[in-house]
Scaffold this motif. Structure first.
Motif, PDB file in Angstrom:
ATOM      1  N   ASN A  58      13.127   2.598   0.599  1.00  0.00           N
ATOM      2  CA  ASN A  58      12.985   3.253   0.738  1.00  0.00           C
ATOM      3  C   ASN A  58      11.878   4.023   1.552  1.00  0.00           C
ATOM      4  N   GLU A  59      11.213   4.231  -0.156  1.00  0.00           N
ATOM      5  CA  GLU A  59       9.457   5.035  -0.097  1.00  0.00           C
ATOM      6  C   GLU A  59       8.534   4.438   1.465  1.00  0.00           C
ATOM      7  N   MET A  60       9.220   2.746   1.659  1.00  0.00           N
ATOM      8  CA  MET A  60       7.624   2.354   2.798  1.00  0.00           C
ATOM      9  C   MET A  60       8.733   2.951   4.176  1.00  0.00           C
ATOM     10  N   THR A  61       9.944   3.299   3.576  1.00  0.00           N
ATOM     11  CA  THR A  61      11.285   4.027   5.494  1.00  0.00           C
ATOM     12  C   THR A  61      10.497   5.577   5.520  1.00  0.00           C
TER      13      THR A  61
ATOM     14  N   ARG B  86       8.780   7.052   8.660  1.00  0.00           N
ATOM     15  CA  ARG B  86       9.257   7.906   8.936  1.00  0.00           C
ATOM     16  C   ARG B  86       8.130   9.289   9.810  1.00  0.00           C
ATOM     17  N   CYS B  87       7.457   9.428   8.068  1.00  0.00           N
ATOM     18  CA  CYS B  87       6.879  10.766   8.575  1.00  0.00           C
ATOM     19  C   CYS B  87       5.493  10.702   9.773  1.00  0.00           C
ATOM     20  N   ALA B  88       5.040   9.430   9.344  1.00  0.00           N
ATOM     21  CA  ALA B  88       4.096   8.655  10.286  1.00  0.00           C
ATOM     22  C   ALA B  88       4.602   8.775  11.484  1.00  0.00           C
ATOM     23  N   CYS B  89       6.613   8.526  11.809  1.00  0.00           N
ATOM     24  CA  CYS B  89       6.287   8.444  13.405  1.00  0.00           C
ATOM     25  C   CYS B  89       6.834  10.524  13.722  1.00  0.00           C
ATOM     26  N   GLU B  90       7.255  10.900  12.732  1.00  0.00           N
ATOM     27  CA  GLU B  90       7.354  12.638  13.375  1.00  0.00           C
ATOM     28  C   GLU B  90       6.377  13.767  13.289  1.00  0.00           C
ATOM     29  N   GLY B  91       4.918  12.628  12.595  1.00  0.00           N
ATOM     30  CA  GLY B  91       3.697  13.577  13.013  1.00  0.00           C
ATOM     31  C   GLY B  91       3.491  12.960  14.748  1.00  0.00           C
TER      32      GLY B  91
ATOM     33  N   HIS C 131       1.945  11.468  -5.965  1.00  0.00           N
ATOM     34  CA  HIS C 131       3.482  11.791  -5.701  1.00  0.00           C
ATOM     35  C   HIS C 131       4.471  11.274  -4.363  1.00  0.00           C
ATOM     36  N   PRO C 132       5.151  10.567  -4.528  1.00  0.00           N
ATOM     37  CA  PRO C 132       5.582  11.012  -2.957  1.00  0.00           C
ATOM     38  C   PRO C 132       6.010  11.918  -1.807  1.00  0.00           C
ATOM     39  N   ALA C 133       6.907  13.199  -2.123  1.00  0.00           N
ATOM     40  CA  ALA C 133       6.434  14.070  -1.137  1.00  0.00           C
ATOM     41  C   ALA C 133       5.309  14.067  -0.832  1.00  0.00           C
TER      42      ALA C 133
ATOM     43  N   GLY D 219       0.732  -1.299   0.273  1.00  0.00           N
ATOM     44  CA  GLY D 219      -0.075  -0.378   0.206  1.00  0.00           C
ATOM     45  C   GLY D 219       0.537   1.462   0.087  1.00  0.00           C
ATOM     46  N   THR D 220       1.881   1.161  -0.513  1.00  0.00           N
ATOM     47  CA  THR D 220       3.309   2.267  -0.810  1.00  0.00           C
ATOM     48  C   THR D 220       3.056   3.380  -1.631  1.00  0.00           C
ATOM     49  N   ALA D 221       2.960   4.164  -1.800  1.00  0.00           N
ATOM     50  CA  ALA D 221       3.137   4.853  -2.716  1.00  0.00           C
ATOM     51  C   ALA D 221       4.223   5.032  -3.677  1.00  0.00           C
ATOM     52  N   GLY D 222       3.243   4.607  -5.126  1.00  0.00           N
ATOM     53  CA  GLY D 222       3.725   3.696  -6.820  1.00  0.00           C
ATOM     54  C   GLY D 222       3.838   2.215  -6.648  1.00  0.00           C
ATOM     55  N   VAL D 223       3.996   1.410  -5.759  1.00  0.00           N
ATOM     56  CA  VAL D 223       4.498   0.042  -5.762  1.00  0.00           C
ATOM     57  C   VAL D 223       3.253  -0.512  -6.769  1.00  0.00           C
ATOM     58  N   VAL D 224       3.418  -1.341  -7.899  1.00  0.00           N
ATOM     59  CA  VAL D 224       2.171  -1.611  -8.574  1.00  0.00           C
ATOM     60  C   VAL D 224       2.739  -3.055  -9.249  1.00  0.00           C
ATOM     61  N   LYS D 225       3.835  -3.551  -8.787  1.00  0.00           N
ATOM     62  CA  LYS D 225       3.801  -5.208  -9.097  1.00  0.00           C
ATOM     63  C   LYS D 225       4.695  -6.036  -7.899  1.00  0.00           C
ATOM     64  N   TRP D 226       3.933  -7.016  -8.559  1.00  0.00           N
ATOM     65  CA  TRP D 226       4.682  -8.186  -6.967  1.00  0.00           C
ATOM     66  C   TRP D 226       6.245  -7.918  -7.234  1.00  0.00           C
ATOM     67  N   SER D 227       7.055  -7.969  -8.317  1.00  0.00           N
ATOM     68  CA  SER D 227       8.666  -7.899  -7.910  1.00  0.00           C
ATOM     69  C   SER D 227       8.645  -6.908  -7.784  1.00  0.00           C
ATOM     70  N   GLU D 228       8.113  -5.926  -7.431  1.00  0.00           N
ATOM     71  CA  GLU D 228       8.878  -4.499  -6.862  1.00  0.00           C
ATOM     72  C   GLU D 228       8.891  -4.515  -5.071  1.00  0.00           C
ATOM     73  N   THR D 229       8.524  -5.640  -4.583  1.00  0.00           N
ATOM     74  CA  THR D 229       8.290  -5.825  -3.536  1.00  0.00           C
ATOM     75  C   THR D 229       9.150  -6.836  -2.828  1.00  0.00           C
ATOM     76  N   GLU D 230      10.051  -7.531  -4.262  1.00  0.00           N
ATOM     77  CA  GLU D 230      10.827  -8.190  -3.625  1.00  0.00           C
ATOM     78  C   GLU D 230      12.111  -8.391  -3.966  1.00  0.00           C
ATOM     79  N   PRO D 231      13.050  -8.743  -2.559  1.00  0.00           N
ATOM     80  CA  PRO D 231      14.194  -8.103  -2.742  1.00  0.00           C
ATOM     81  C   PRO D 231      15.698  -8.006  -3.503  1.00  0.00           C
ATOM     82  N   GLU D 232      15.025  -9.098  -4.482  1.00  0.00           N
ATOM     83  CA  GLU D 232      15.542  -9.599  -5.807  1.00  0.00           C
ATOM     84  C   GLU D 232      15.798  -8.697  -6.548  1.00  0.00           C
ATOM     85  N   ASP D 233      14.137  -7.572  -7.207  1.00  0.00           N
ATOM     86  CA  ASP D 233      13.790  -7.098  -7.928  1.00  0.00           C
ATOM     87  C   ASP D 233      14.807  -5.675  -7.775  1.00  0.00           C
TER      88      ASP D 233
END
Length: 265
Positions: free
Chosen positions: A33-36, A40-45, A187-189, A11-25
């Motif tokens: 990094n976007e997940m991170t 981070r922003c949730a913690c800051e809020g 947009h990620p930002a 459910g992270t912004a931009g993710v659309v393919k299974w491969s994008e969630t796999e460390p080998e991709d």
């Protein structure tokens, strides 16, 4: 105040393919990094609202996706899997004032996210008391079991809408919207800013309004893709076959539901 935060990636912004969630991709580092950054922003809020203790559960795949160095110093992070019934909510207990979920996604049997699923891709649907169950629903009930209100969720629009139906007072921040096998994302930002603002709003509200009431009893039904998975699951104590590919389980204690899901899902 003390906050528990569970984070996923589909459910992270931009993710659309299974491969994008796999460390080998090749694209995985970007989305990890976007997940991170969203965490981070949730913690800051939350910190801006007065939270001074946060436990983050990395709750995707290997559970080693979030870069701890990029999180605020007050954050403790649980990486890896305990293999206990709490699963994506490992470490939650009655000592937390609130819980939040970041990067969550729609359930199996729905079309709100190209990567819609519930816990894994081996089932067509999971229902809880007759309602399609997302990982959000399962985990929200886990928080409720420990009397912890779930005040915030971010993810795809469909998941956020279903979360509002379950917990009307929750602050829900959609960062993407599934359309068939595609997804339109902020947009990620913009996503990060909305999450920070939403978490601040959530933690400044009446937390008790987001405390989900547990039903008196539970019926869980899992429709698997293949019949042998249902056959195997039917041997769990108290479970029964309910059709060629379906297994059903009843319990009055939600922890027994979590135990059932741990072993059969």
């Amino acid at each position: 105040m003390k906050l528990y935060l569970s984070a996923d990636i589909e459910g992270t912004a931009g993710v659309v393919k299974w491969s994008e969630t796999e460390p080998e991709d090749q694209y995985y580092p970007y989305f990890a990094n976007e997940m991170t950054q969203e965490v981070r922003c949730a913690c800051e809020g939350a910190m801006e609202a007065g939270v001074n203790e946060i436990l983050v559960k990395d709750a995707h795949h290997t559970a080693t996706n979030i870069n701890p160095e990029k999180l605020p110093e007050i954050v403790k992070i649980m990486r890896g899997w305990t293999r206990g019934p709490q699963e994506m909510m490992a470490g939650v207990d009655g000592g937390f004032d609130a819980a939040a979920m970041v990067g969550y996604h729609s359930a199996s049997g729905t079309n709100g996210n190209p990567l819609a699923h519930t816990m894994n891709t081996q089932n067509e649907s999971v229902t809880l008391n007759g309602r399609l169950a997302s990982e959000f629903m399962i985990n929200a009930y886990t928080a409720a079991y420990y009397k912890v209100p779930v005040v915030f969720v971010s993810g795809d629009r469909s998941l956020c809408e279903s979360a509002k139906k379950l917990i009307p007072s929750i602050t829900a921040v959609p960062v993407s919207e599934g359309i068939g096998n595609a997804s339109v994302s902020l947009h990620p930002a913009a996503a990060q800013g909305a999450i920070r603002k939403g978490m601040l709003q959530a933690m400044q509200g009446d937390l008790s309004e987001c405390l989900l009431k547990l039903p008196e009893s539970f019926e869980v039904s899992i429709l698997f893709h293949v019949h042998d998975k249902a056959y195997y699951a039917s041997y769990y104590p108290g479970a029964r076959s309910d059709g060629l590919k379906t297994v059903t389980f009843h319990a009055s204690d939600y922890f027994e539901v979590l135990r059932f899901l741990l072993f059969v899902l």
